[in-house]
Design a protein around this motif. Sequence first.
Motif, PDB file in Angstrom:
ATOM      1  N   ARG A   1       0.907  -1.080  -0.038  1.00  0.00           N
ATOM      2  CA  ARG A   1      -0.118  -0.009   0.031  1.00  0.00           C
ATOM      3  C   ARG A   1       0.883   1.264   0.028  1.00  0.00           C
ATOM      4  O   ARG A   1       0.520   2.523  -0.557  1.00  0.00           O
ATOM      5  N   LEU A   2       2.090   1.290   0.598  1.00  0.00           N
ATOM      6  CA  LEU A   2       2.758   2.374   0.554  1.00  0.00           C
ATOM      7  C   LEU A   2       3.942   2.473  -0.639  1.00  0.00           C
ATOM      8  O   LEU A   2       4.509   3.558  -0.819  1.00  0.00           O
ATOM      9  N   ARG A   3       3.724   1.530  -1.324  1.00  0.00           N
ATOM     10  CA  ARG A   3       4.581   1.585  -2.579  1.00  0.00           C
ATOM     11  C   ARG A   3       4.533   2.918  -3.482  1.00  0.00           C
ATOM     12  O   ARG A   3       5.742   3.276  -3.972  1.00  0.00           O
ATOM     13  N   ARG A   4       3.454   3.292  -3.479  1.00  0.00           N
ATOM     14  CA  ARG A   4       3.344   4.695  -4.483  1.00  0.00           C
ATOM     15  C   ARG A   4       3.968   5.671  -3.577  1.00  0.00           C
ATOM     16  O   ARG A   4       4.715   6.455  -4.421  1.00  0.00           O
ATOM     17  N   ARG A   5       4.048   5.841  -2.381  1.00  0.00           N
ATOM     18  CA  ARG A   5       4.857   6.872  -1.839  1.00  0.00           C
ATOM     19  C   ARG A   5       6.416   6.617  -1.819  1.00  0.00           C
ATOM     20  O   ARG A   5       7.103   7.469  -2.057  1.00  0.00           O
ATOM     21  N   LEU A   6       6.668   5.454  -1.878  1.00  0.00           N
ATOM     22  CA  LEU A   6       8.103   4.891  -1.994  1.00  0.00           C
ATOM     23  C   LEU A   6       8.826   5.421  -3.272  1.00  0.00           C
ATOM     24  O   LEU A   6       9.751   5.850  -3.388  1.00  0.00           O
ATOM     25  N   ILE A   7       7.964   5.254  -4.375  1.00  0.00           N
ATOM     26  CA  ILE A   7       8.176   5.465  -5.743  1.00  0.00           C
ATOM     27  C   ILE A   7       8.227   7.035  -5.798  1.00  0.00           C
ATOM     28  O   ILE A   7       9.282   7.776  -6.494  1.00  0.00           O
ATOM     29  N   ALA A   8       7.344   7.734  -5.395  1.00  0.00           N
ATOM     30  CA  ALA A   8       7.097   9.092  -5.432  1.00  0.00           C
ATOM     31  C   ALA A   8       8.372   9.857  -4.634  1.00  0.00           C
ATOM     32  O   ALA A   8       8.839  10.793  -5.373  1.00  0.00           O
ATOM     33  N   GLY A   9       8.739   9.364  -3.843  1.00  0.00           N
ATOM     34  CA  GLY A   9      10.037   9.750  -3.014  1.00  0.00           C
ATOM     35  C   GLY A   9      11.113   9.359  -3.317  1.00  0.00           C
ATOM     36  O   GLY A   9      12.323   9.798  -2.827  1.00  0.00           O
ATOM     37  N   ASN A  10      11.307   8.384  -4.290  1.00  0.00           N
ATOM     38  CA  ASN A  10      12.717   7.814  -4.837  1.00  0.00           C
ATOM     39  C   ASN A  10      13.110   7.037  -3.634  1.00  0.00           C
ATOM     40  O   ASN A  10      14.660   7.225  -3.594  1.00  0.00           O
ATOM     41  N   PHE A  11      12.551   6.624  -2.727  1.00  0.00           N
ATOM     42  CA  PHE A  11      13.054   5.752  -1.703  1.00  0.00           C
ATOM     43  C   PHE A  11      13.654   4.289  -2.105  1.00  0.00           C
ATOM     44  O   PHE A  11      12.855   3.685  -2.746  1.00  0.00           O
ATOM     45  N   ARG A  12      14.721   3.824  -1.630  1.00  0.00           N
ATOM     46  CA  ARG A  12      15.243   2.726  -2.058  1.00  0.00           C
ATOM     47  C   ARG A  12      14.289   1.323  -1.754  1.00  0.00           C
ATOM     48  O   ARG A  12      14.339   0.256  -2.439  1.00  0.00           O
ATOM     49  N   ASP A  13      13.684   1.382  -0.208  1.00  0.00           N
ATOM     50  CA  ASP A  13      12.842   0.458   0.178  1.00  0.00           C
ATOM     51  C   ASP A  13      12.053   1.008   1.161  1.00  0.00           C
ATOM     52  O   ASP A  13      11.997   1.959   1.633  1.00  0.00           O
ATOM     53  N   LEU A  14      11.273   0.176   1.643  1.00  0.00           N
ATOM     54  CA  LEU A  14      10.143   0.354   2.881  1.00  0.00           C
ATOM     55  C   LEU A  14      10.876   0.892   4.081  1.00  0.00           C
ATOM     56  O   LEU A  14      10.643   1.989   4.819  1.00  0.00           O
ATOM     57  N   ASP A  15      12.189   0.315   4.424  1.00  0.00           N
ATOM     58  CA  ASP A  15      12.813   0.783   5.606  1.00  0.00           C
ATOM     59  C   ASP A  15      13.464   2.211   5.430  1.00  0.00           C
ATOM     60  O   ASP A  15      13.159   2.924   6.448  1.00  0.00           O
ATOM     61  N   ALA A  16      13.895   2.608   4.122  1.00  0.00           N
ATOM     62  CA  ALA A  16      14.375   3.858   4.137  1.00  0.00           C
ATOM     63  C   ALA A  16      13.018   4.854   4.213  1.00  0.00           C
ATOM     64  O   ALA A  16      13.270   6.082   4.898  1.00  0.00           O
ATOM     65  N   TYR A  17      11.920   4.499   3.616  1.00  0.00           N
ATOM     66  CA  TYR A  17      10.690   5.465   3.858  1.00  0.00           C
ATOM     67  C   TYR A  17      10.152   5.551   5.248  1.00  0.00           C
ATOM     68  O   TYR A  17       9.886   6.645   5.604  1.00  0.00           O
TER      69      TYR A  17
END
Length: 283
Positions: free
Chosen positions: A36-52
């Motif tokens: 579900r948070l994948r969209r925010r990871l992509i939008a913020g260019n985070f490398r993975d969930l841990d980084a977000y």
Amino acid sequence: MRVLSESRLQRRFREVIFRETGIKMPETKEHLIAARLRRRLIAGNFRDLDAYLAFLFEEGGLRDEWPDILDLITTNKTDFFREAAHFDILSQGILPAALRAARPGGTVRFRFWSAAASTGAEAYTAAMLLADAAAADARLDWMILGTDISPGVVDQAGRAVYSRKEVAPVPVEMRSRYLMSGRPGRGTAQFRIVPELRRRVRFAEMNLIDPPYPVASGLDVIFLRNVLIYFDPDQQARVIAEVVNHLKPGGHFFVGHSESMVVEDPRLDQIAPAAFRRKDTDR
């Protein structure tokens, strides 16, 4: 900067979601959180969930991200005429009884609350039925309030624009009265609720686990459907009690069919599956 372990971050995220929304996400839902948070990871260019999650909790990102997180974490499933038996009770039982009980020539004030409104299909379904009843009996003065925790779906409900697939459950004769059709730039047909209904339906952000609710008391009908399943038993009881506080004696309360067994408020009598009536007296 010290970065917490992934399991610690995910546990902290689940705790925040539970504290702020009442939604309990056990550890077995870790894959759901990531999806579900994948969209925010992509939008913020985070490398993975841990980084977000580290950005949220250790770099002060949670405040700005919170509206988007709410939209992604909350389940916003809704349909026009969903669980149609409830709308039959409204149109064939509750409304005729209210009109019969009113004095001739007097105004029949009728107030409806969709307490987990999502994108507005439930509220606008009720609006169509109430508008039909008012067309048949001009004494009926109705208004609807829809509330939801998610700012994104509240905004969408206010726009009242739906796809052809979304409006498919609306009976054909109602579509001609209450839907306007159009085609946006890409050519896909869309439909908007007519202004006559939109003027009588208001939407607002509201968190069910944060009483007191900024909602009038003495309401005729409250729909609280398909949201209690996301709360634990104690939270379910508290939310039901707070919502019923806004229902007038003799008013009606509806939950989702899978939630009927969790309703144990002594002020309510069950009248049909997942449908309840507040007693005329709380004694």
